[in-house]
Design a protein around this motif. Structure first.
Motif, short mmCIF file in Angstrom:
data_model
loop_
_atom_site.label_atom_id
_atom_site.label_comp_id
_atom_site.label_asym_id
_atom_site.label_seq_id
_atom_site.Cartn_x
_atom_site.Cartn_y
_atom_site.Cartn_z
N GLU A 45 2.10 -23.98 -22.59
CA GLU A 45 0.59 -23.32 -23.27
C GLU A 45 -0.80 -23.97 -22.57
OE1 GLU A 45 -0.51 -24.23 -27.13
OE2 GLU A 45 -0.22 -26.31 -26.97
N LEU A 46 -1.41 -23.16 -22.06
CA LEU A 46 -2.86 -23.72 -21.46
C LEU A 46 -3.61 -24.59 -22.52
CD1 LEU A 46 -4.78 -23.57 -19.01
CD2 LEU A 46 -5.91 -21.66 -20.27
N VAL A 47 -4.00 -25.68 -22.01
CA VAL A 47 -4.73 -26.69 -22.94
C VAL A 47 -6.21 -26.61 -22.37
CG1 VAL A 47 -5.35 -29.13 -23.13
CG2 VAL A 47 -2.94 -28.11 -22.91
N ALA A 48 -6.54 -26.66 -21.02
CA ALA A 48 -7.85 -26.56 -20.59
C ALA A 48 -7.95 -26.18 -19.06
CB ALA A 48 -8.68 -27.85 -20.95
N TYR A 58 -17.20 -24.50 -14.92
CA TYR A 58 -17.27 -23.70 -16.12
C TYR A 58 -15.85 -24.14 -16.85
CZ TYR A 58 -20.79 -20.96 -14.19
OH TYR A 58 -21.95 -20.38 -13.81
N ALA A 59 -15.80 -24.75 -18.06
CA ALA A 59 -14.63 -25.33 -18.62
C ALA A 59 -14.34 -24.10 -19.88
CB ALA A 59 -15.06 -26.51 -19.45
N ASN A 60 -12.70 -24.18 -19.93
CA ASN A 60 -12.31 -23.44 -21.10
C ASN A 60 -11.18 -24.24 -21.86
OD1 ASN A 60 -11.56 -20.57 -22.40
ND2 ASN A 60 -9.79 -20.72 -21.09
N VAL A 65 -7.51 -27.63 -29.28
CA VAL A 65 -8.26 -29.01 -28.54
C VAL A 65 -9.66 -28.67 -28.47
CG1 VAL A 65 -5.90 -29.22 -27.22
CG2 VAL A 65 -8.09 -28.27 -26.13
N LYS A 66 -10.32 -27.90 -29.00
CA LYS A 66 -11.78 -27.81 -28.76
C LYS A 66 -12.36 -28.92 -29.60
CE LYS A 66 -12.44 -22.85 -27.53
NZ LYS A 66 -12.81 -21.57 -28.03
N GLY A 67 -13.47 -29.65 -29.15
CA GLY A 67 -14.00 -30.55 -29.81
C GLY A 67 -13.43 -31.91 -29.54
N ARG A 68 -12.08 -31.90 -29.11
CA ARG A 68 -11.37 -33.16 -28.97
C ARG A 68 -11.14 -33.66 -27.51
NH1 ARG A 68 -6.34 -33.64 -30.96
NH2 ARG A 68 -5.72 -31.42 -30.50
N PHE A 69 -10.89 -32.54 -26.56
CA PHE A 69 -10.53 -32.65 -25.31
C PHE A 69 -11.78 -32.30 -24.44
CE2 PHE A 69 -5.61 -32.42 -25.57
CZ PHE A 69 -5.35 -33.28 -26.64
N THR A 70 -11.75 -32.92 -23.39
CA THR A 70 -12.90 -32.69 -22.38
C THR A 70 -12.25 -32.68 -21.13
OG1 THR A 70 -14.47 -33.46 -23.81
CG2 THR A 70 -15.14 -33.18 -21.31
N ILE A 71 -12.57 -31.64 -20.16
CA ILE A 71 -12.07 -31.28 -18.73
C ILE A 71 -13.12 -31.54 -17.94
CG2 ILE A 71 -12.21 -29.02 -18.60
CD1 ILE A 71 -9.64 -29.03 -17.21
N LEU A 82 -8.72 -34.94 -17.75
CA LEU A 82 -8.62 -34.41 -19.15
C LEU A 82 -9.03 -35.67 -20.14
CD1 LEU A 82 -8.11 -32.04 -20.74
CD2 LEU A 82 -5.91 -32.77 -20.97
N GLN A 83 -10.10 -35.76 -20.71
CA GLN A 83 -10.27 -36.74 -21.69
C GLN A 83 -9.87 -36.62 -23.04
OE1 GLN A 83 -11.48 -40.14 -21.00
NE2 GLN A 83 -10.76 -40.36 -23.21
N MET A 84 -8.95 -37.10 -23.30
CA MET A 84 -8.33 -36.58 -24.80
C MET A 84 -8.82 -37.60 -25.97
SD MET A 84 -4.38 -35.23 -23.48
CE MET A 84 -3.96 -36.96 -23.04
N THR A 85 -9.43 -37.05 -26.90
CA THR A 85 -9.81 -38.00 -28.15
C THR A 85 -9.24 -37.37 -29.42
OG1 THR A 85 -11.82 -36.77 -28.43
CG2 THR A 85 -11.82 -38.82 -26.84
N SER A 86 -9.20 -38.27 -30.25
CA SER A 86 -8.74 -37.83 -31.74
C SER A 86 -7.31 -37.30 -31.44
CB SER A 86 -9.64 -36.91 -32.41
OG SER A 86 -11.19 -37.42 -32.48
N LEU A 87 -6.36 -37.80 -30.91
CA LEU A 87 -5.21 -37.48 -30.63
C LEU A 87 -4.27 -37.50 -31.96
CD1 LEU A 87 -4.63 -38.98 -27.16
CD2 LEU A 87 -4.24 -36.35 -27.63
#
Length: 122
Positions: A45-48, A58-60, A65-71, A82-87
């Motif tokens: 599956e597509l994460v970001a 432009y990020a998608n 993962v919205k609100g937890r991951f940042t690309i 890919l910064q992943m938080t609140s895993l």
């Protein structure tokens, strides 16, 4: 062209990890970069993803993962992060980076990294 991913590992629930992926080789331009993941027994599956246009990225994101991951992306170095938080345990998967790019022969294709395992467990 090669994509080299790094940054996976074991982390406790609620923890953070940062993945990185660099595209190298005979690259003319990079249209988009991003991350997919595949958990055991599930489809990839597509994460970001992140695309560049007019000097703006432009990020998608997948809803999960919205609100937890940042690309983010370093265009000068063809690197995506890919910064992943609140895993969560359900984030456990092999993460694959990809790049939609045009090589020096002006051929556009999707290229894939080797995958990096992220395990979220206490």
């Amino acid at each position: 062209v090669q994509l080299q991913a790094s940054g996976g590992g074991l982390v406790q629930p609620g923890g953070s990890l940062r993945l990185s992926c660099t595209a190298s080789g005979s690259i003319f331009s990079v249209s988009a970069m991003g991350w997919y993941r595949q958990a055991p027994g599930k489809q990839r599956e597509l994460v970001a993803s992140i695309t560049s246009g007019g000097g703006t990225n432009y990020a998608n994101y997948a809803d999960s993962v919205k609100g937890r991951f940042t690309i983010s992306r370093d265009n000068a170095n063809n690197t995506v992060y890919l910064q992943m938080t609140s895993l969560k345990p359900e984030d456990t998967a092999v993460y694959y980076c990809y790049a939609d790019l045009t090589n020096s022969m002006r051929r556009r294709s999707n290229y894939w990294g080797q995958g990096t395992l992220v395990t979220v467990s206490s």
